[in-house]
Design a protein around this motif. Structure first.
Motif, mmCIF file in Angstrom:
data_model
loop_
_atom_site.group_PDB
_atom_site.id
_atom_site.type_symbol
_atom_site.label_atom_id
_atom_site.label_comp_id
_atom_site.label_asym_id
_atom_site.label_seq_id
_atom_site.Cartn_x
_atom_site.Cartn_y
_atom_site.Cartn_z
ATOM 1 N N LEU A 173 -8.241 8.869 -4.164
ATOM 2 C CA LEU A 173 -9.975 8.968 -4.182
ATOM 3 C C LEU A 173 -10.318 7.948 -3.186
ATOM 4 O O LEU A 173 -9.955 6.473 -3.441
ATOM 5 C CB LEU A 173 -10.120 8.787 -5.411
ATOM 6 N N ASP A 174 -10.897 8.160 -2.114
ATOM 7 C CA ASP A 174 -11.541 7.262 -1.020
ATOM 8 C C ASP A 174 -12.687 6.563 -1.431
ATOM 9 O O ASP A 174 -13.646 7.197 -1.871
ATOM 10 C CB ASP A 174 -11.388 7.930 0.115
ATOM 11 N N ASP A 175 -12.812 5.669 -1.059
ATOM 12 C CA ASP A 175 -14.239 4.649 -0.936
ATOM 13 C C ASP A 175 -14.915 4.685 -2.359
ATOM 14 O O ASP A 175 -16.241 4.896 -2.717
ATOM 15 C CB ASP A 175 -15.316 5.609 -0.123
ATOM 16 N N PHE A 176 -13.889 4.421 -3.372
ATOM 17 C CA PHE A 176 -14.407 4.317 -4.975
ATOM 18 C C PHE A 176 -15.435 3.135 -5.137
ATOM 19 O O PHE A 176 -15.149 2.185 -4.504
ATOM 20 C CB PHE A 176 -13.212 4.278 -5.879
ATOM 21 N N ALA A 230 -6.979 -1.931 -1.878
ATOM 22 C CA ALA A 230 -8.420 -2.523 -1.692
ATOM 23 C C ALA A 230 -8.444 -2.147 -0.086
ATOM 24 O O ALA A 230 -7.573 -2.328 0.788
ATOM 25 C CB ALA A 230 -8.049 -4.065 -1.651
ATOM 26 N N GLU A 231 -9.683 -1.648 0.348
ATOM 27 C CA GLU A 231 -9.894 -1.610 1.577
ATOM 28 C C GLU A 231 -10.716 -2.579 2.058
ATOM 29 O O GLU A 231 -11.311 -3.263 1.644
ATOM 30 C CB GLU A 231 -10.838 -0.120 1.918
ATOM 31 N N GLY A 232 -10.363 -2.749 3.750
ATOM 32 C CA GLY A 232 -11.688 -3.903 4.169
ATOM 33 C C GLY A 232 -10.888 -5.471 4.015
ATOM 34 O O GLY A 232 -11.962 -6.145 4.045
HETATM 35 MG MG MG Z 1 -12.456 4.503 2.719
#
Ligand code: MG
Ligand code: C2E
Ligand code: MG
Ligand code: MG
Length: 286
Positions: A173-176, A230-232
């Motif tokens: 699940l992206d950008d949660f 963790a993104e970014g």
């Molecule tokens: Mg994303």
């Protein structure tokens, strides 16, 4: 000559759509104007590359570089997202099938999937076909979906994702945490991984409460048997923080920027992650 972004900002949506339609209809232009870049995702705390995200790129002769979110938006609004998505899936699977083992084994490739693409009747066959043609095993593929999946038809989406998971494909699940993400998504969608939006990690309005939320999400996800990404992650301090909070995987400029496959991202060496002991020494408890 006008710069790309200027040409793009002056162009009407209809013009961008017409250009995209031409590109997708012409196999030669499709393979030259479209491209896929790859960005490593590392396992914490060691930093082995365990996944690589495929990110579409479009360079148009007249429009210049078209940012992926603009491209995907136009493709979704014009029923071209199926064609675009199939092209990315094929390209990404073929690249991933050729990657050598790294310290964390052969990295899986993570491909973004639009909710509309998932609702197309041939989606399961498209995925199985891309795997068969490339020789990539099902566990070498992760599909990244967003909270918008299943809004139109929750039952059908659930069944498509469950079918592919039974094949061995994993679902993230992206950008949660962006927009209106609800915790019930974690319960209701067939998932393996949850990617925490970068606004929690390196966003401009970050504060102490982000660490508290991250810790809660780590606990929630682990209790549900899900792994957290963790993104970014842009710098060492952020890498230390997410590692200390128990986040399983991380992605971001600190570990590597998106780059063409020729740059060997798939085989990228270990990123310089602080050791767990270092981290524990630095983190102040809750
Ligand atoms: Mg994303
Ligand atoms: P995403 O799936 O959340 O991908 C991560 C985005 O964050 C990428 O932007 C990546 O370049 C960027 N990023 C990675 N690390 C950092 C960092 O440390 N700091 C910052 N500020 N940004 C970072 P990109 O490539 O511009 O893609 C934007 C979005 O477009 C993607 O977000 C995804 O939603 C969509 N997208 C890209 N490729 C595809 C595709 O093939 N299909 C579909 N349906 N959507 C795609
Ligand atoms: Mg993604
Ligand atoms: Mg995004």
């Amino acid at each position: 000559m006008p710069s790309g972004s200027t040409a793009l900002s002056r162009a009407s949506t209809r013009h961008v759509e017409a250009r995209l339609r031409e590109v997708l209809a012409d196999p030669q232009r499709r393979d030259s104007d479209l491209d896929v870049h790859f960005q490593p995702i590392v396992a914490l705390p060691r930093g082995d590359v365990v996944e690589v995200e495929a990110l579409v790129r479009w360079h148009d002769e007249r429009l210049g570089e078209v940012p992926p979110d603009v491209l995907v938006g136009v493709a979704e609004d014009s029923r071209l997202v199926g064609d675009l998505g199939r092209w990315v899936l094929e390209r990404a699977s073929r690249a991933a099938a050729s990657w050598p083992d790294g310290a964390g084994g052969r990295p899986a490739v993570a491909v973004n999937v639009s909710p509309l693409q998932l609702e197309e009747p041939g989606f399961v066959d498209d995925v199985r076909g891309a795997l068969a043609r490339s020789g990539l095993p099902a566990d070498g593929l992760v599909l990244e979906v967003t909270e918008a999946v299943g809004v139109a038809d929750p039952g059908a989406t659930h069944s498509v994702l469950s079918t592919l998971r039974r094949d061995g494909v994993r679902v993230a699940l992206d950008d949660f945490g962006m927009g209106r993400s609800s915790l019930t998504l974690l319960r209701d969608l067939p998932l393996d991984l949850v990617k925490i939006d970068r606004s929690f990690v390196s966003g401009p309005r970050r504060g102490a409460s982000d660490a508290v939320l991250l810790r809660l999400l780590v606990d929630a996800c682990h209790s549900l048997g899900l792994q957290l990404v963790a993104e970014g992650v842009e710098d060492e301090a952020q890498a230390r923080t997410v590692t200390a909070l128990g986040v399983d995987r991380a992605q971001g400029w600190y570990f590597g920027r998106p780059a063409p496959d020729a740059d060997g991202v798939g085989a990228a060496s270990r990123a310089p992650v602080p050791t767990p002991l270092d981290v524990r020494a630095e983190v102040v408890g809750p």
